[in-house]
Design a protein around this motif. Structure first.
Motif, PDB file in Angstrom:
ATOM      1  N   ALA A 432       0.839  -1.204   0.000  1.00  6.41           N
ATOM      2  CA  ALA A 432       0.000   0.000   0.000  1.00  6.41           C
ATOM      3  C   ALA A 432       0.875   1.256   0.000  1.00  6.41           C
ATOM      4  CB  ALA A 432      -0.923  -0.027   1.211  1.00  6.41           C
ATOM      5  N   ALA A 433       2.059   1.184   0.618  1.00 12.06           N
ATOM      6  CA  ALA A 433       2.951   2.359   0.635  1.00 12.06           C
ATOM      7  C   ALA A 433       3.520   2.603  -0.760  1.00 12.06           C
ATOM      8  CB  ALA A 433       4.074   2.156   1.641  1.00 12.06           C
ATOM      9  N   GLU A 434       3.867   1.523  -1.448  1.00  9.33           N
ATOM     10  CA  GLU A 434       4.425   1.680  -2.793  1.00  9.33           C
ATOM     11  C   GLU A 434       3.396   2.262  -3.757  1.00  9.33           C
ATOM     12  OE1 GLU A 434       7.701  -1.939  -2.686  1.00  9.33           O
ATOM     13  OE2 GLU A 434       5.632  -2.379  -3.215  1.00  9.33           O
ATOM     14  N   LEU A 435       2.179   1.795  -3.619  1.00  8.26           N
ATOM     15  CA  LEU A 435       1.122   2.247  -4.526  1.00  8.26           C
ATOM     16  C   LEU A 435       0.694   3.693  -4.237  1.00  8.26           C
ATOM     17  CD1 LEU A 435      -0.935   1.259  -6.693  1.00  8.26           C
ATOM     18  CD2 LEU A 435      -2.408   0.526  -4.805  1.00  8.26           C
ATOM     19  N   TYR A 436       0.989   4.127  -3.027  1.00  5.86           N
ATOM     20  CA  TYR A 436       0.430   5.386  -2.540  1.00  5.86           C
ATOM     21  C   TYR A 436       0.754   6.589  -3.442  1.00  5.86           C
ATOM     22  CZ  TYR A 436      -1.187   8.734   0.904  1.00  5.86           C
ATOM     23  OH  TYR A 436      -1.881   9.715   1.550  1.00  5.86           O
ATOM     24  N   MET A 437       2.014   6.671  -3.840  1.00  3.60           N
ATOM     25  CA  MET A 437       2.417   7.829  -4.661  1.00  3.60           C
ATOM     26  C   MET A 437       1.632   7.894  -5.957  1.00  3.60           C
ATOM     27  SD  MET A 437       6.393   7.264  -4.526  1.00  3.60           S
ATOM     28  CE  MET A 437       6.444   7.819  -6.202  1.00  3.60           C
TER      29      MET A 437
END
Ligand SMILES: Cc1ncc(COP(=O)(O)O)c(C=O)c1O
Length: 499
Positions: A432-437
């Motif tokens: 989810a952190a990677e996709l966030y941007m």
């Protein structure tokens, strides 16, 4: 990590159907990529005319975006040479997507929170807050209550109050919780600065630095903050679709004999899960057997959509092992900071009151009187009906949006109350952190699920506060999420090392 010292126009994705102006989407793209270090200091940006042509947009959009980025100190224009990136000192650091699934397993929470702050921009549909939406707050009724209190009580409304709270509010609260099945006296109720302070007071009164604090895994992030500053060790008990796993809990109880379990058993934050009544009874039996105190956080209890919530743990607690907390933030006004705690009168109670006195002498006398006046005039039930009605519509909207737009293989449950939808991304997906941007570049934001896990688990989970937007905005937010998801997948396939 691959960094970029030349510019790749094809990476910019603009949503021309979005209500957000193109120049703002451009600004967000640049900020994100400067923050995460992909666009490094010294990278030369294309002239506005070229970029506009390549993207098929008006030059004015690029010029406006460059001007604003320049005003923020993120880029500089050098006549005759071009426009260059300055660096990211003015922005929080962000992780750049990686091909390794676990590469951000140990990003500290602070970083993740800063990343999430980047989404607080006009044009981004943000589902990441934990608050009730501002349009729920009954401002007019409170204006009336404020004036009534000032006229009626004069100076005593703005003097100090008893540490345990303003007695009429304690009495009104007793009547209120009685209607939920909790049998107590006003003397067992302590008024606190929100449920947050109640949690802190209990932790300080019961645990020593280094002690274990049991929580659900995942759990409310505010309790992890308190654990951190009070230097106690949060240990997460795995969740099931019916609340914490009681077998796993018993194993921990046998092995570690912890003193306190913090639990949000009804419409939990972040998962939206409710523990059924038979499991509540089993939990109480375990608590009695292992001498465990339970801190029950019931801030979402009233926000049911379908059937009313099961009885609170405190309502079926015969041995006094439950300390109950709730408040008026989620159902009325978060800013008044009025919550309450219900406990047996014993040495723990005395310690809690002592810590409360040391913390702030008393909760705002004025705000206590205002909430009391509001409650006494019977305004809460009508307000709650209204809030539930709107929340139900938003829940229905989020369910239809999730069905339509979430990637296949992302399990989620229909929320039956509260404010949140909890989503698991497919197993082989980015975190989810990677996709966030990418999501924020597409104009949508969510809460990154690992934040709620005491041990940093839950890398592929995210929390959506569906209460924060009307149905059409929820639909649009999920449409953007689906675009971001598609884009991210495509970029992962196409991206080649640049250096
Ligand atoms: C589970 C839970 N407990 C407590 C709080 C804090 O409540 P209050 O505003 O009453 O301090 C929140 C706020 O998000 C919450 O989600």
């Amino acid at each position: 990590m691959t960094v970029q010292t030349s510019f790749i126009t094809s990476e910019i994705t603009l949503d021309k159907e979005s209500e957000e102006p193109i120049y703002q989407q451009l600004i967000r793209y640049f900020e994100m990529n400067i923050a995460n270090g992909r666009l490094q200091q010294g990278t030369r940006l294309p002239p506005s005319r070229d970029l506009a042509r390549q993207l098929g947009i008006g030059r004015i959009s690029v010029v406006s975006a460059y001007n604003e980025l320049q005003a923020k100190g993120l880029i500089s224009a050098h006549p005759g040479r071009g426009t260059f990136v300055n660096g990211n000192e003015n922005l929080p650091m962000m992780p750049y997507q990686s091909t390794s699934a676990t590469s951000y397993g140990n990003v500290p929470n602070q970083n993740i929170r800063e990343i999430m702050r980047l989404a607080e921009k006009p044009g981004v549909i943000s589902f990441n807050s934990g608050a009730p939406p501002p349009d729920f707050l009954p401002v007019e009724s409170f204006r009336w209550a404020i004036e009534t209190v000032l006229q009626r009580d004069g100076v005593s409304a703005i003097s100090y109050e008893d540490a345990e709270g303003y007695m009429p509010l304690r009495e009104v609260t007793r009547d209120y919780v009685t209607s939920q099945g909790i049998d107590c006296r006003a003397e067992n109720i302590l008024i606190t600065g929100g449920a947050q302070q109640a949690i802190d007071l209990v932790i300080q009164s019961i645990l020593m630095p280094g002690d274990i604090l049991l929580t659900a895994n995942p759990t409310y992030i505010g309790v992890l903050d308190i654990a951190h500053v009070r230097r106690v060790n949060p240990v997460g008990v795995p969740m099931t679709s019916e609340g914490i796993d009681l077998r796993a809990l018993e194993d921990i109880l046998m092995e570690h004999r912890p003193k306190l379990l913090y639990l949000n058993p009804t419409f939990s934050n972040p998962m939206g899960v409710t523990m059924p009544i038979h499991r509540r009874r089993q939990l109480l039996r375990l608590a009695e057997e292992y001498n465990l105190l339970i801190l029950e956080d019931a801030v979402y209890h009233e926000l049911h959509f379908d059937a009313p919530a099961p009885l609170p743990l405190k309502a079926i607690d015969e041995q006094g092992v439950v300390i109950h907390t709730s408040g008026f933030s989620k159902i009325l006004l978060p800013g008044t900071r009025i919550g309450y705690l219900i406990a047996h009168k014993n040495t723990v109670w005395d310690r809690i009151v002592h810590v409360k006195q040391a913390a702030d002498i008393c909760t705002s006398s004025f705000n206590q009187r205002v909430v009391n006046t509001y409650m006494k005039h019977g305004r809460l039930p009508g307000h709650l009906d209204h809030v539930r009605h709107i929340l139900r519509q938003r829940r229905d909207a989020v369910v239809s949006a999730a069905e339509k737009y979430l990637p296949e293989g992302s399990p989620w449950e229909v929320p039956t109350g509260g404010l949140y939808l909890w989503v698991e991304l497919p197993k082989d997906s980015p975190t989810a952190a990677e996709l966030y941007m990418t999501a924020v570049q597409h104009g949508v934001a969510y809460a990154i699920g690992s934040l709620f896990h005491p041990n940093g688990d839950g890398q592929r989970t995210l929390r959506i506060n569906f209460a924060s937007h009307p149905p059409e905005v929820i639909q649009e937010g999920f449409r953007r999420f689906a675009n971001a998801w598609r884009d991210f997948q495509q970029q992962s396939v196409e991206r080649k090392p640049l250096l």
